[in-house]
Design a protein around this motif. Structure first.
Motif, PDB file in Angstrom:
ATOM      1  N   LEU A  97       0.842  -1.195   0.000  1.00 53.45           N
ATOM      2  CA  LEU A  97       0.000   0.000   0.000  1.00 53.45           C
ATOM      3  C   LEU A  97       0.879   1.247   0.000  1.00 53.45           C
ATOM      4  N   SER A  98       0.878   1.962  -1.113  1.00 49.10           N
ATOM      5  CA  SER A  98       1.606   3.223  -1.185  1.00 49.10           C
ATOM      6  C   SER A  98       0.807   4.300  -0.451  1.00 49.10           C
ATOM      7  N   VAL A  99       1.496   5.152   0.304  1.00 47.64           N
ATOM      8  CA  VAL A  99       0.807   6.214   1.033  1.00 47.64           C
ATOM      9  C   VAL A  99       1.228   7.607   0.565  1.00 47.64           C
ATOM     10  N   THR A 100       2.191   7.669  -0.365  1.00 54.06           N
ATOM     11  CA  THR A 100       2.606   8.936  -0.954  1.00 54.06           C
ATOM     12  C   THR A 100       3.427   8.663  -2.199  1.00 54.06           C
ATOM     13  N   GLU A 101       3.414   9.623  -3.118  1.00 56.19           N
ATOM     14  CA  GLU A 101       4.284   9.555  -4.283  1.00 56.19           C
ATOM     15  C   GLU A 101       5.551  10.384  -4.071  1.00 56.19           C
ATOM     16  N   VAL A 102       5.582  11.141  -2.983  1.00 57.54           N
ATOM     17  CA  VAL A 102       6.691  12.049  -2.708  1.00 57.54           C
ATOM     18  C   VAL A 102       7.905  11.266  -2.214  1.00 57.54           C
ATOM     19  N   CYS A 103       9.088  11.657  -2.674  1.00 61.53           N
ATOM     20  CA  CYS A 103      10.329  11.106  -2.120  1.00 61.53           C
ATOM     21  C   CYS A 103      11.337  12.233  -1.971  1.00 61.53           C
ATOM     22  N   ASN A 104      12.097  12.204  -0.878  1.00 58.83           N
ATOM     23  CA  ASN A 104      13.078  13.253  -0.621  1.00 58.83           C
ATOM     24  C   ASN A 104      14.487  12.865  -1.062  1.00 58.83           C
ATOM     25  N   GLY A 157       6.848   6.204  -3.256  1.00 58.46           N
ATOM     26  CA  GLY A 157       7.614   7.294  -2.681  1.00 58.46           C
ATOM     27  C   GLY A 157       8.351   6.894  -1.419  1.00 58.46           C
ATOM     28  N   GLU A 158       8.584   7.882  -0.589  1.00 59.43           N
ATOM     29  CA  GLU A 158       9.161   7.657   0.734  1.00 59.43           C
ATOM     30  C   GLU A 158       8.050   7.872   1.760  1.00 59.43           C
ATOM     31  N   PRO A 159       7.487   6.784   2.319  1.00 58.21           N
ATOM     32  CA  PRO A 159       6.303   6.915   3.177  1.00 58.21           C
ATOM     33  C   PRO A 159       6.522   7.787   4.399  1.00 58.21           C
ATOM     34  N   THR A 160       7.747   7.850   4.907  1.00 61.36           N
ATOM     35  CA  THR A 160       7.947   8.566   6.168  1.00 61.36           C
ATOM     36  C   THR A 160       8.051  10.072   6.001  1.00 61.36           C
ATOM     37  N   VAL A 161       7.852  10.583   4.773  1.00 60.91           N
ATOM     38  CA  VAL A 161       7.712  12.036   4.645  1.00 60.91           C
ATOM     39  C   VAL A 161       6.358  12.476   5.183  1.00 60.91           C
ATOM     40  N   ARG A 162       5.440  11.532   5.364  1.00 57.52           N
ATOM     41  CA  ARG A 162       4.136  11.862   5.938  1.00 57.52           C
ATOM     42  C   ARG A 162       4.267  12.045   7.442  1.00 57.52           C
ATOM     43  N   THR A 167       8.648   0.050   4.217  1.00 61.60           N
ATOM     44  CA  THR A 167       9.879   0.217   3.447  1.00 61.60           C
ATOM     45  C   THR A 167      10.233   1.693   3.445  1.00 61.60           C
ATOM     46  N   THR A 168      11.459   2.016   3.846  1.00 65.31           N
ATOM     47  CA  THR A 168      11.879   3.408   3.988  1.00 65.31           C
ATOM     48  C   THR A 168      13.327   3.575   3.552  1.00 65.31           C
ATOM     49  N   ASN A 169      13.667   4.791   3.133  1.00 68.79           N
ATOM     50  CA  ASN A 169      15.067   5.084   2.842  1.00 68.79           C
ATOM     51  C   ASN A 169      15.875   5.378   4.106  1.00 68.79           C
ATOM     52  N   THR A 183       5.778  -4.333  12.632  1.00 72.08           N
ATOM     53  CA  THR A 183       6.386  -5.629  12.932  1.00 72.08           C
ATOM     54  C   THR A 183       7.554  -5.963  12.014  1.00 72.08           C
ATOM     55  N   HIS A 184       7.556  -5.397  10.795  1.00 67.42           N
ATOM     56  CA  HIS A 184       8.586  -5.726   9.814  1.00 67.42           C
ATOM     57  C   HIS A 184       9.101  -4.430   9.181  1.00 67.42           C
ATOM     58  N   LEU A 185      10.397  -4.356   8.985  1.00 65.26           N
ATOM     59  CA  LEU A 185      11.029  -3.139   8.473  1.00 65.26           C
ATOM     60  C   LEU A 185      12.024  -3.476   7.370  1.00 65.26           C
ATOM     61  N   ASN A 186      11.928  -2.750   6.257  1.00 67.64           N
ATOM     62  CA  ASN A 186      12.921  -2.823   5.185  1.00 67.64           C
ATOM     63  C   ASN A 186      13.543  -1.441   5.011  1.00 67.64           C
ATOM     64  N   VAL A 187      14.864  -1.374   5.007  1.00 67.31           N
ATOM     65  CA  VAL A 187      15.583  -0.114   4.853  1.00 67.31           C
ATOM     66  C   VAL A 187      16.371  -0.172   3.550  1.00 67.31           C
ATOM     67  N   SER A 188      16.188   0.818   2.704  1.00 68.37           N
ATOM     68  CA  SER A 188      16.905   0.861   1.429  1.00 68.37           C
ATOM     69  C   SER A 188      18.299   1.448   1.632  1.00 68.37           C
ATOM     70  N   ILE A 189      19.321   0.652   1.345  1.00 72.60           N
ATOM     71  CA  ILE A 189      20.717   1.092   1.441  1.00 72.60           C
ATOM     72  C   ILE A 189      21.419   0.573   0.189  1.00 72.60           C
ATOM     73  N   ASP A 190      21.648   1.439  -0.779  1.00 72.63           N
ATOM     74  CA  ASP A 190      22.136   0.983  -2.072  1.00 72.63           C
ATOM     75  C   ASP A 190      23.647   0.850  -2.163  1.00 72.63           C
ATOM     76  N   ALA A 191      24.361   1.265  -1.139  1.00 72.16           N
ATOM     77  CA  ALA A 191      25.819   1.094  -1.125  1.00 72.16           C
ATOM     78  C   ALA A 191      26.313   1.259   0.301  1.00 72.16           C
ATOM     79  N   LEU A 192      27.420   0.588   0.619  1.00 69.71           N
ATOM     80  CA  LEU A 192      28.025   0.708   1.943  1.00 69.71           C
ATOM     81  C   LEU A 192      29.185   1.692   1.950  1.00 69.71           C
TER      82      LEU A 192
END
Length: 330
Positions: free
Chosen positions: A21-28, A73-78, A100-102, A119-128
């Motif tokens: 379920l997308s809650v925004t199209e906005v991403c920072n 988008g990035e849901p936590t901008v809400r 899912t969040t950046n 209960t479940h968290l995915n974090v986007s990290i595209d490089a270390l």
């Protein structure tokens, strides 16, 4: 009309227990593979309200959905992210509430989100590597994201995972840095094969890496595939006896990828999307204003499943009407 114990299915016998379920199209962020020029407003920001999300979650739970992932988008901008998590978690039948969040403000808010029912968290990290991370995302925030990930791992979450898009630019040193990352960390890092969208043709041609490269690399080093759960996403996860964490692969270009599809998608404006890379959507929002519309809403979803396609046509270079992944939550 109710659906006790029922699980919505399509004409191919696929059963759906998982809603993205997308809650925004906005991403920072300005990720090279998604929004390289940043988010640009194209319509009113009239995204689903908390009440609408609650009614939607309740209806899908009645149809057998037990896991809901909040995306963007990035849901936590809400600013009402905590309320959104709480209203989904409150619905009978919803056993897993995922996000899912950046990770840009994960450190500050993750405790509140868990308390609300996450209960479940995915974090986007595209490089270390810090410089590579900044080049891909447009932001020098790797330290903040990793700090948030570490805090999340101290909490009562049932699952903490990392997402990374498989890009040629981020694999200068191969996959060794990632396997070292999970040597002591009980976290799953899932690589997502870069997918063609309507606006990334040149980038895709320059940066696409086949998921087969990761699979062969892992298997040649003693990593073995695990069994998927009924409401898991599309990743194949690999484990190794010398590592606390896992490495996963989401490879939409592999043969049979769509055969086990178990997820549906609803956009931030309340439209049911039957395939991420398909054509067209079915409006649900007109039935989210009142509780009395719940039965009609469920019937509309079931009717739509009759025309869900067998699979995408990415192999033919056709991404459907998907212009970028922020459009529908990836």
């Amino acid at each position: 009309m109710t659906y006790p114990g029922a699980v919505a299915a399509d004409t191919f016998g696929r059963r759906f227990r998982y809603l993205r379920l997308s809650v925004t199209e906005v991403c920072n962020f300005r990720c090279t593979y998604c929004l390289p020029n940043g988010f640009r407003k194209s319509a009113d920001m009239d995204f689903l309200t908390v009440d609408e999300v609650g009614r939607l979650a309740r209806a899908f739970a009645d149809l057998g959905i037990s896991k809901i992932r909040l995306t963007g988008g990035e849901p936590t901008v809400r600013k009402d992210m905590t309320d959104l998590i709480a209203v989904v978690a409150a619905q009978p039948g919803i056993e897993k509430v995922a996000l899912t969040t950046n990770g840009w403000n994960l450190f500050r808010h993750v405790e509140d989100w868990v308390e609300a029912g996450l209960t479940h968290l995915n974090v986007s990290i595209d490089a270390l590597d810090r410089d590579t991370f900044q080049r891909i995302t447009g932001h020098d925030r790797l330290g903040d994201v990793l700090a948030g990930l570490e805090r999340a791992q101290t909490l009562s979450l049932r699952s903490v995972k990392v997402n990374a898009v498989l890009l040629r630019d981020s694999l200068e040193d191969g996959f060794s840095a990632w396997t070292e990352f999970v040597r002591e960390r009980p976290v799953s890092v899932r690589f997502i094969e870069l997918m063609r969208t309507g606006d990334n043709k040149t980038f895709f041609e320059n940066q696409h890496v086949s998921g087969k490269e990761l699979r062969h690399w892992l298997e040649s080093r003693g990593w073995t595939a695990t069994v998927r759960g009924v409401d898991d996403g599309p990743a194949t996860e690999f484990e190794h006896p010398d590592h606390a964490g896992r490495i996963g692969l989401i490879a939409p270009y592999e043969s049979g990828f769509c055969d086990g599809c178990n997820r549906l998608r609803v956009t931030a404006r309340g439209r049911l999307r039957l395939c991420l890379f398909g054509q067209g959507e079915r409006n649900l929002r007109d039935l989210l204003e009142h509780d009395a519309d719940a039965e009609t809403l469920k019937a509309r979803v079931l009717e739509a499943l009759v025309i869900k396609p067998a699979g995408h046509t990415l192999h033919a270079g056709d991404p459907g009407d998907m212009m970028n992944l922020a459009q529908a939550g990836g």
